[in-house]
Enzyme design. Structure first.
Site, mmCIF file in Angstrom:
data_model
loop_
_atom_site.group_PDB
_atom_site.id
_atom_site.type_symbol
_atom_site.label_atom_id
_atom_site.label_comp_id
_atom_site.label_asym_id
_atom_site.label_seq_id
_atom_site.Cartn_x
_atom_site.Cartn_y
_atom_site.Cartn_z
ATOM 1 N N LYS A 245 30.610 14.127 94.598
ATOM 2 C CA LYS A 245 31.401 14.494 93.454
ATOM 3 C C LYS A 245 30.415 13.801 92.378
ATOM 4 O O LYS A 245 30.181 12.789 91.706
ATOM 5 C CB LYS A 245 32.720 13.216 92.981
ATOM 6 C CG LYS A 245 33.533 13.440 92.277
ATOM 7 C CD LYS A 245 33.808 13.753 91.115
ATOM 8 C CE LYS A 245 33.609 13.046 90.731
ATOM 9 N NZ LYS A 245 33.197 13.271 88.537
ATOM 10 N N GLU B 31 24.596 1.411 91.915
ATOM 11 C CA GLU B 31 23.263 1.373 90.879
ATOM 12 C C GLU B 31 23.578 1.715 90.145
ATOM 13 O O GLU B 31 24.473 2.567 89.123
ATOM 14 C CB GLU B 31 22.369 2.377 91.046
ATOM 15 C CG GLU B 31 20.625 2.319 90.613
ATOM 16 C CD GLU B 31 20.670 3.318 89.294
ATOM 17 O OE1 GLU B 31 21.220 2.279 89.240
ATOM 18 O OE2 GLU B 31 20.292 3.950 89.695
ATOM 19 N N CYS C 226 19.424 4.168 82.704
ATOM 20 C CA CYS C 226 19.530 2.974 83.350
ATOM 21 C C CYS C 226 18.534 2.200 83.016
ATOM 22 O O CYS C 226 18.473 0.439 82.414
ATOM 23 C CB CYS C 226 20.720 3.029 84.628
ATOM 24 S SG CYS C 226 19.639 3.540 86.300
ATOM 25 N N GLU D 121 24.504 -2.167 76.877
ATOM 26 C CA GLU D 121 23.419 -0.781 77.538
ATOM 27 C C GLU D 121 24.605 -0.267 76.073
ATOM 28 O O GLU D 121 25.149 0.754 76.111
ATOM 29 C CB GLU D 121 23.710 -1.015 79.083
ATOM 30 C CG GLU D 121 22.995 0.152 78.904
ATOM 31 C CD GLU D 121 23.448 0.973 80.215
ATOM 32 O OE1 GLU D 121 22.411 1.247 81.240
ATOM 33 O OE2 GLU D 121 24.515 1.024 80.793
#
Length: 508
Positions: free
Chosen positions: A185, A260, A294, A397
């Site tokens: 997905k 992750e 990331c 972030e």
């Protein structure tokens, strides 16, 4: 407006293209133009059920899971070759889908093909590992104890939009190499190349049901997949907030989830660093993939003695970055992936100003002359100096081309500042002193450390983090282990009867 380079696809389930059960589709927006240029299917829980059922049937048939690794490797290598053959088309589709510069997208396609080739080799090696497993010394010569590694089963793979096909390859390639059957997905913000991977699977005649691809939103397709009781495992890459939900959903079925997640990585530049080289790595670490990565080293720690010269050079170099239509060769910074991401990044820039950081350069849209006439979600390479640990742009972030710079005086202070973070994905150190680099690399609390560089990634080496950056490792042999179960096989090898229940000797 550029036309879509790939056909409009349906869902790929059981080796066939099938329309979504509810008949719903979503527009695909080119972030460089803000215009729709094709559609993708909007899957729902019913479609997810069908995909898991197809994968389950394929796994139970044994036509994939109980074959040899050498057999599976042939398909993986065939996929790799098709990926290389289609590289220009795939790269263009990815650039139009997520906004990354075309040169980066082409590099990504090379990495995707390499990943499938690498795991073909891992699949072949798995045959040897099982055939030649050494016995475990259990202290009893009557028993021969060995382990074999087998495919976990049907796995759900949920991937992000910043590396649409590469992040899929990181999961699909090892899952298939292990003998698992998969439901992929991808993010609804960038699904085109994952659908093309499904098309390639069909072209190489991958057995039906081994790989299924369902596109749709997180709530409508991702959530039903992560909570599906028919899965043996979920592997997820994305934000920490979504990762928590995925982990809880899998745990409700007593299934593992490898995660992750996000990061807020630090790059430490010491006073003995070569400024030109260090600035280049600082920019690569923060602005690669439009800053939407990331592992971005978006926290830059510079020794106070070299900070003035470093910042002056950084400002000049950041302002020279070629920001333009990402389909233009030589583009080095394209648009952010979506309108939502665009406004999120701009809000962080405003927060940095409000909290007292110094805006060194950037901070808004680039000059309009450099951009497509229809707009686009572009943000200039942005650098803040004078950033303190309490500021949001230092702690949170951002996922955009925003670099926050602070200074330090000692090695211990730099390490403490780098480790004072909820995330632990990556870190970097730049210094001419090998001993210092070793000390800092050992002291940084993260899963990946770069020395005198930032952001290199190889499919042969482990990738993953600690803290709120998730757990588990992808890539390398560790990526294969993600999709394997370890089975103990113990054989009684003595010629003697075990004799535990033999009657005692009769008395005469």
């Amino acid at each position: 407006m550029a036309e879509c380079p790939v056909p409009q696809r349906q869902l790929y389930i059981g080796g066939a293209w099938v329309p979504p059960i509810k008949g719903q589709y979503m527009d695909v927006i080119n972030p460089a133009t803000e215009r729709a240029f094709t559609k993708i299917p909007a899957a729902t829980a019913e479609d997810v059920d069908a995909a898991v059922a197809a994968a389950t049937a394929a796994f139970k048939s044994g036509h994939w899971s109980r074959t040899t690794g050498a057999y599976r490797a042939k398909f993986l290598r065939a996929i790799a070759q098709k990926l290389r053959d289609k590289k220009p088309v795939l790269a263009k589709a990815e650039t139009m889908d997520c906004g990354k510069p075309i040169d980066e997208a082409e590099w990504d396609m090379d990495d995707v093909a390499t990943c499938f080739d690498y795991y073909a080799g891992q699949a072949e090696a798995l045959d040897g590992r099982n055939a030649n497993a050494a016995p475990i010394d259990v202290g009893m010569s009557e028993f021969d104890v060995r382990v074999r590694r087998e495919a976990l089963g049907v796995v759900g793979l949920i991937t992000p939009w910043n590396y649409p096909l590469l992040m899929a390859a990181w999961k699909v390639a090892p899952a298939l190499a292990a003998g698992c059957c998969a439901v992929l997905k991808p993010s609804e913000l960038a699904s085109l190349t994952c659908l093309e991977l499904a098309a390639i699977a069909g072209e190489v005649e991958l057995p039906p049901g081994v790989l299924n691809v369902v596109t749709g939103t997180g709530p409508e397709a991702g959530a039903p997949l992560s909570s599906h009781p028919g899965l043996a495992k979920v592997a997820f890459t994305g934000s920490a907030a979504t990762g928590r939900r995925v982990s809880l959903a899998a745990a409700a079925n007593l299934r593992p989830a490898s995660l992750e997640l996000g990061g807020k990585s630090a790059l430490i530049v010491f006073e003995d660093a070569e400024v030109d080289k260090a600035v280049e790595w600082a920019m690569f670490g923060a602005f690669w993939t439009n800053g939407q990565i990331c592992s971005s080293t978006s926290r830059l720690l510079v020794h106070k003695d070299v900070a003035p010269a470093f910042l002056a050079h950084l400002k000049k170099r950041a302002e020279s970055i070629n920001v333009c239509d990402p389909l233009t060769p030589g583009c080095r910074l394209g648009p952010l992936v979506s309108e939502g991401q665009y406004h999120k990044v701009l809000s962080y820039i405003e927060a940095g100003k409000a909290e007292g950081a110094t805006l060194l350069t950037g901070g808004g849209r680039p000059p309009s002359s450099a951009l497509p006439p229809s707009g686009g979600y572009f943000v200039s390479p942005t650098v803040f100096s004078g950033v303190t640990p309490s500021m949001r742009i230092w702690k949170e972030e951002i996922f955009g081309p925003v670099l926050s710079v602070a200074t330090f005086e000692s090695e211990a202070e730099a390490v403490a500042m780098a480790n004072d973070c909820e995330y632990g994905l990556a870190g970097a150190v730049i210094s001419a002193c090998p001993d210092r680099c070793r000390r800092v690399a050992e002291a940084l609390e993260c899963g990946i450390v770069w020395v005198n560089c930032s952001q290199p990634c190889f499919c042969f080496a482990p990738w993953g983090g600690i803290k709120n950056s998730g757990h588990g490792r992808e890539l390398g042999e560790w990526g294969l282990e993600n999709f394997l179960s370890v089975k103990q096989v113990t054989k009684y090898v003595s010629p003697d009867i075990w004799g535990w229940y033999n009657p005692p000797p009769s008395k005469l």
